[in-house]
Motif scaffolding. Sequence first.
Motif, short mmCIF file in Angstrom:
data_model
loop_
_atom_site.label_atom_id
_atom_site.label_comp_id
_atom_site.label_asym_id
_atom_site.label_seq_id
_atom_site.Cartn_x
_atom_site.Cartn_y
_atom_site.Cartn_z
N ARG A 1 0.83 -1.21 0.00
CA ARG A 1 0.00 0.00 0.00
C ARG A 1 0.86 1.26 0.00
NH1 ARG A 1 -3.79 -2.94 -1.82
NH2 ARG A 1 -4.86 -4.29 -0.35
N VAL A 2 1.90 1.26 0.83
CA VAL A 2 2.76 2.45 0.89
C VAL A 2 3.44 2.69 -0.45
CG1 VAL A 2 4.79 3.46 2.00
CG2 VAL A 2 3.08 2.28 3.38
N ARG A 3 3.88 1.63 -1.09
CA ARG A 3 4.54 1.79 -2.40
C ARG A 3 3.57 2.32 -3.45
NH1 ARG A 3 7.79 -2.81 -0.71
NH2 ARG A 3 6.17 -4.27 -1.36
N SER A 4 2.27 2.08 -3.25
CA SER A 4 1.28 2.59 -4.21
C SER A 4 0.88 4.03 -3.91
CB SER A 4 0.04 1.69 -4.20
OG SER A 4 -0.70 1.86 -3.00
N GLY A 5 1.47 4.61 -2.85
CA GLY A 5 1.20 6.00 -2.52
C GLY A 5 0.30 6.22 -1.32
N GLN A 6 -0.13 5.13 -0.71
CA GLN A 6 -1.00 5.26 0.47
C GLN A 6 -0.15 5.54 1.70
OE1 GLN A 6 -3.10 1.64 1.66
NE2 GLN A 6 -5.01 2.79 1.65
N GLU A 7 -0.74 6.28 2.65
CA GLU A 7 -0.09 6.56 3.93
C GLU A 7 -0.76 5.72 5.01
OE1 GLU A 7 1.16 11.18 2.92
OE2 GLU A 7 -0.61 10.78 4.19
N ILE A 8 0.05 4.99 5.79
CA ILE A 8 -0.50 4.05 6.78
C ILE A 8 0.20 4.24 8.11
CG2 ILE A 8 -0.72 1.62 7.43
CD1 ILE A 8 -1.15 0.91 4.57
N ALA A 9 -0.60 4.28 9.17
CA ALA A 9 -0.10 4.23 10.54
C ALA A 9 -0.71 3.00 11.21
CB ALA A 9 -0.46 5.48 11.31
N VAL A 10 0.06 2.40 12.11
CA VAL A 10 -0.36 1.19 12.79
C VAL A 10 -0.55 1.48 14.27
CG1 VAL A 10 0.29 -1.16 13.44
CG2 VAL A 10 0.87 -0.29 11.16
N VAL A 11 -1.69 1.06 14.81
CA VAL A 11 -1.89 1.06 16.25
C VAL A 11 -1.75 -0.40 16.69
CG1 VAL A 11 -3.49 1.45 18.15
CG2 VAL A 11 -3.33 3.10 16.27
N SER A 12 -0.69 -0.67 17.43
CA SER A 12 -0.34 -2.06 17.73
C SER A 12 -0.44 -2.38 19.21
CB SER A 12 1.09 -2.35 17.25
OG SER A 12 1.47 -3.68 17.59
N SER A 13 -1.26 -3.35 19.53
CA SER A 13 -1.27 -3.93 20.87
C SER A 13 -0.12 -4.93 20.97
CB SER A 13 -2.61 -4.63 21.12
OG SER A 13 -3.68 -3.74 20.94
N GLY A 14 0.01 -5.54 22.13
CA GLY A 14 0.97 -6.63 22.27
C GLY A 14 2.07 -6.42 23.29
N ALA A 15 2.29 -5.18 23.72
CA ALA A 15 3.42 -4.93 24.63
C ALA A 15 3.24 -5.67 25.95
CB ALA A 15 3.57 -3.43 24.87
N ILE A 16 2.05 -5.61 26.54
CA ILE A 16 1.83 -6.26 27.83
C ILE A 16 1.97 -7.77 27.69
CG2 ILE A 16 0.11 -6.74 29.61
CD1 ILE A 16 -0.90 -3.88 29.27
N ALA A 17 1.40 -8.34 26.63
CA ALA A 17 1.48 -9.79 26.43
C ALA A 17 2.93 -10.24 26.24
CB ALA A 17 0.63 -10.19 25.22
N LEU A 18 3.70 -9.49 25.46
CA LEU A 18 5.11 -9.85 25.25
C LEU A 18 5.91 -9.69 26.53
CD1 LEU A 18 5.78 -8.17 21.78
CD2 LEU A 18 5.60 -10.62 22.25
N GLY A 19 5.68 -8.60 27.24
CA GLY A 19 6.43 -8.37 28.47
C GLY A 19 6.10 -9.36 29.56
N ALA A 20 4.84 -9.78 29.63
CA ALA A 20 4.43 -10.74 30.66
C ALA A 20 5.18 -12.07 30.49
CB ALA A 20 2.93 -10.97 30.59
N ARG A 21 5.39 -12.48 29.26
CA ARG A 21 6.12 -13.73 29.02
C ARG A 21 7.57 -13.59 29.48
NH1 ARG A 21 9.38 -15.86 24.78
NH2 ARG A 21 9.24 -18.14 24.66
N ARG A 22 8.19 -12.46 29.15
CA ARG A 22 9.59 -12.28 29.51
C ARG A 22 9.77 -12.16 31.03
NH1 ARG A 22 8.83 -11.30 24.61
NH2 ARG A 22 10.45 -11.08 23.01
N LEU A 23 8.79 -11.61 31.70
CA LEU A 23 8.88 -11.43 33.15
C LEU A 23 8.22 -12.57 33.93
CD1 LEU A 23 8.09 -7.60 33.36
CD2 LEU A 23 10.34 -8.71 33.42
N LYS A 24 7.62 -13.51 33.18
CA LYS A 24 6.94 -14.67 33.79
C LYS A 24 5.84 -14.22 34.77
CE LYS A 24 10.80 -17.90 33.28
NZ LYS A 24 11.59 -17.03 32.39
N LEU A 25 5.05 -13.25 34.33
CA LEU A 25 3.98 -12.72 35.17
C LEU A 25 2.69 -13.50 34.95
CD1 LEU A 25 4.59 -8.89 34.67
CD2 LEU A 25 5.09 -10.25 36.72
N PRO A 26 1.88 -13.69 35.99
CA PRO A 26 0.62 -14.44 35.84
C PRO A 26 -0.44 -13.62 35.11
CG PRO A 26 0.79 -13.55 38.07
CD PRO A 26 2.10 -13.24 37.39
N LYS A 27 -1.45 -14.32 34.61
CA LYS A 27 -2.61 -13.72 33.97
C LYS A 27 -2.23 -12.76 32.84
CE LYS A 27 -5.52 -14.11 38.09
NZ LYS A 27 -6.39 -13.42 39.06
N GLY A 28 -1.23 -13.14 32.11
CA GLY A 28 -0.82 -12.33 30.96
C GLY A 28 -0.36 -10.94 31.31
#
Length: 372
Positions: A43-70
């Motif tokens: 899409r960007v190469r075709s001239g479209q402008e895109i922004a991403v709103v991304s979840s996932g930080a808490i889920a990724l961090g919980a695994r690295r810190l071995k925290l319960p309940k995600g």
Amino acid sequence: MSAFTPAACPRLIVKVGSSLLVAADGTVRRDWLTSLVADIAARVRSGQEIAVVSSGAIALGARRLKLPKGGRASLEDAQAAAATGQIALSQIWAELLGAEGLTAAQMLVTLDDLEDRRRYLNASATLGRLLSLGVVPVINENDSVATEEIRFGDNDRLAARIAQAAGAHGVILLSDVAGLYDANPNTNAEATLIARVERIDAAIEAMADGGSTSGMGSGGMVSKIAAARIATAAGVHLAIVSGHIEHPLAAYDASGRGTLFVAERAAPARKAWLAGGLTAKGEIMIDAGAAKALSSGKSLLAAGATRVAGSFIRGDLVAVIGPDGRTLARGLSEYDASEAAALTGKRSDEQAEILGYAPRAALVHRNHMALV
């Protein structure tokens, strides 16, 4: 736009939920994310402008810190997980976008950044410049400092507010469900997907299920409809689309399968910002006559108010509540809460004696109010 597709939208916001980006064991779903990034790059190469709103930080961090309940057992756990996981999240986005020849930028925002008018305009300017440079901003709520009281709480509404700030034309919420159904598809085999919503009314809201099916994220269909209200009031189309396939943007562009919430006529920027506000400092309850006056474009007069709640000062954002308990408008109060309460139900010719000075024209002037 009469039709909404990723390819036809000049500036697009794509929201990615936690359950799509992070597997149940806390690892990144790299193959799927690579396919999404390929869609974005095309899409960007075709001239479209895109922004991403991304979840996932808490889920990724919980695994690295071995925290319960995600990582969601407590606010402190969520903040620690977010601080740890955000590094990994931004790294994977930068890596995959870089492999497609694109530059990523990270923006972490809080609720106050988009509720305060000056900070909102600053965020808007930053987003606009990044997009004009061909950069792909990757945006998330700054959960490492957000509190339970002052936070978006879900990235669906954040995506809608980012769309406003960025001057986007459309939002796609990539979800763990294919769209809005007339019944819960997990428990009712006869549930029908609603393809198009022209107006969000009580019947549409009744179809929403507040739960997140994965148990990993914080959003559900209720938050998605709330996001659709914010987006469509600002003149932005919003689509809920399944992310449970590779190349989800290309698939949606080809099939159109999902639920499209059709944008209303775009409101002026300041009124759109008011309509999308989430942190009203107080409420003004009104009678049926005042509700009718508001719907015809009139200001809110004290005579039509029935009760005032909350602690606010002149210039604060307040919600205007109709006789049925629904929010009808948001606007900037012309009075402090104590003065507004004293004026409730009073005619204009009574107000000067109550206040000790000449009253203003309205409790909330139409120029500083937006219907919702």
